[in-house]
Scaffold this active site. Sequence first.
Site, short mmCIF file in Angstrom:
data_model
loop_
_atom_site.label_atom_id
_atom_site.label_comp_id
_atom_site.label_asym_id
_atom_site.label_seq_id
_atom_site.Cartn_x
_atom_site.Cartn_y
_atom_site.Cartn_z
CG HIS A 87 -11.95 10.17 -21.26
ND1 HIS A 87 -11.25 10.66 -20.17
CD2 HIS A 87 -11.26 9.08 -21.67
CE1 HIS A 87 -10.20 9.90 -19.95
NE2 HIS A 87 -10.17 8.93 -20.84
CG HIS A 107 0.95 -0.84 -11.97
ND1 HIS A 107 -0.33 -0.70 -12.44
CD2 HIS A 107 1.47 0.41 -11.84
CE1 HIS A 107 -0.59 0.59 -12.61
NE2 HIS A 107 0.48 1.28 -12.25
CG HIS A 145 -3.70 5.73 -5.61
ND1 HIS A 145 -4.79 6.37 -5.05
CD2 HIS A 145 -2.72 6.66 -5.70
CE1 HIS A 145 -4.48 7.63 -4.81
NE2 HIS A 145 -3.23 7.83 -5.19
CB SER A 190 2.24 9.35 -3.66
OG SER A 190 1.42 8.98 -4.75
CG HIS A 235 -15.59 -0.62 -0.27
ND1 HIS A 235 -15.76 0.74 -0.33
CD2 HIS A 235 -15.18 -0.99 -1.51
CE1 HIS A 235 -15.49 1.18 -1.54
NE2 HIS A 235 -15.13 0.14 -2.28
CG ASN A 278 -1.63 11.29 -1.97
OD1 ASN A 278 -2.32 12.18 -1.50
ND2 ASN A 278 -0.37 11.46 -2.29
NE ARG A 308 -3.73 15.78 -1.42
CZ ARG A 308 -4.64 14.89 -1.78
NH1 ARG A 308 -4.33 13.61 -1.81
NH2 ARG A 308 -5.87 15.27 -2.10
#
Length: 299
Positions: A168, A93, A103, A89, A138, A105, A107
């Site tokens: 949210h 920044h 980012h 992972s 992309h 990850n 797994r």
Amino acid sequence: MRKSEVASWFKSLQSSICEQLEAADGLAKFQEDIWERDGGGGGRTRVISNGNVIEKGGVNFSEVFGVTPANILEALKLEASNFFATGVSIVIHPISPMVPIIHMNVRYFEMDNGIWWFGGGIDLTPHYIDHGDAQYFHAALKDTCEKHHQEYYPRFKSWADDYFFIKHRNETRGIGGIFFDRLSEEGDLNFEDRFAFVKDVGSLFAPLYTHLMEKNKHKDYGEQEKKWQLLRRGRYVEFNLVLDKGTKFGLDTNGRTESILMSLPPQANWMYDYQPQTDSKEANTLAFLKKGVDWLELN
């Protein structure tokens, strides 16, 4: 045999990515922290900070196993059985608001009852959207996906749009990328096929991000850009603490808290009801933080 093969490759991926990031940064070096998990297994946390380009980042490897917690069994709708999970992972920044956050990850998960799958993803979170960078990012993901299956990129790009979405706030975390989960045997796709795809995704990370570091690290910025960077980092924190399934899985399986929360930025801000000025760079970025953008077609 499968789990040891995957874990060994993930360890080598961690080392390779750390070496390439150190070379691209030119100053900071990774510090390693070996840890053990009470219920079984452990990992290698590697963190980097205060570099020429990278303000804070981590490239973490974990290999954990043991009794599957009841809440995980319920959430994943699985029968009781011991589990094994391993992965790498990464969150970086940068110092400059002109260099994007990234980012990744990758797994692998299996259970003693024979269930197994791969998961992962890679996404880019620019503080300011550069259409050329978005297209480059992309296009590289699409090329990698199409080496393995024609349906991978559109399917996993849409999955990333849905996953990396701050509900949210009604906005995407950034420009997305690809996201996939529970890739197991399906049709003519077997373990070797899925693992080969995950290897290519993992190997793409370092050349992709070091290119973006080099391209953007010398761009000028001022107080307004730093202010905006801290606000966008705040959105990143909201996603990771409220919505990210990997964070929840790590904490629910008694993972190492410091390693799990490595993904958080060193500083972030929140301002009440902040609204960028109309037609500003900040407003233009917000306008593209939505699902379904075809980054390959933008001029």
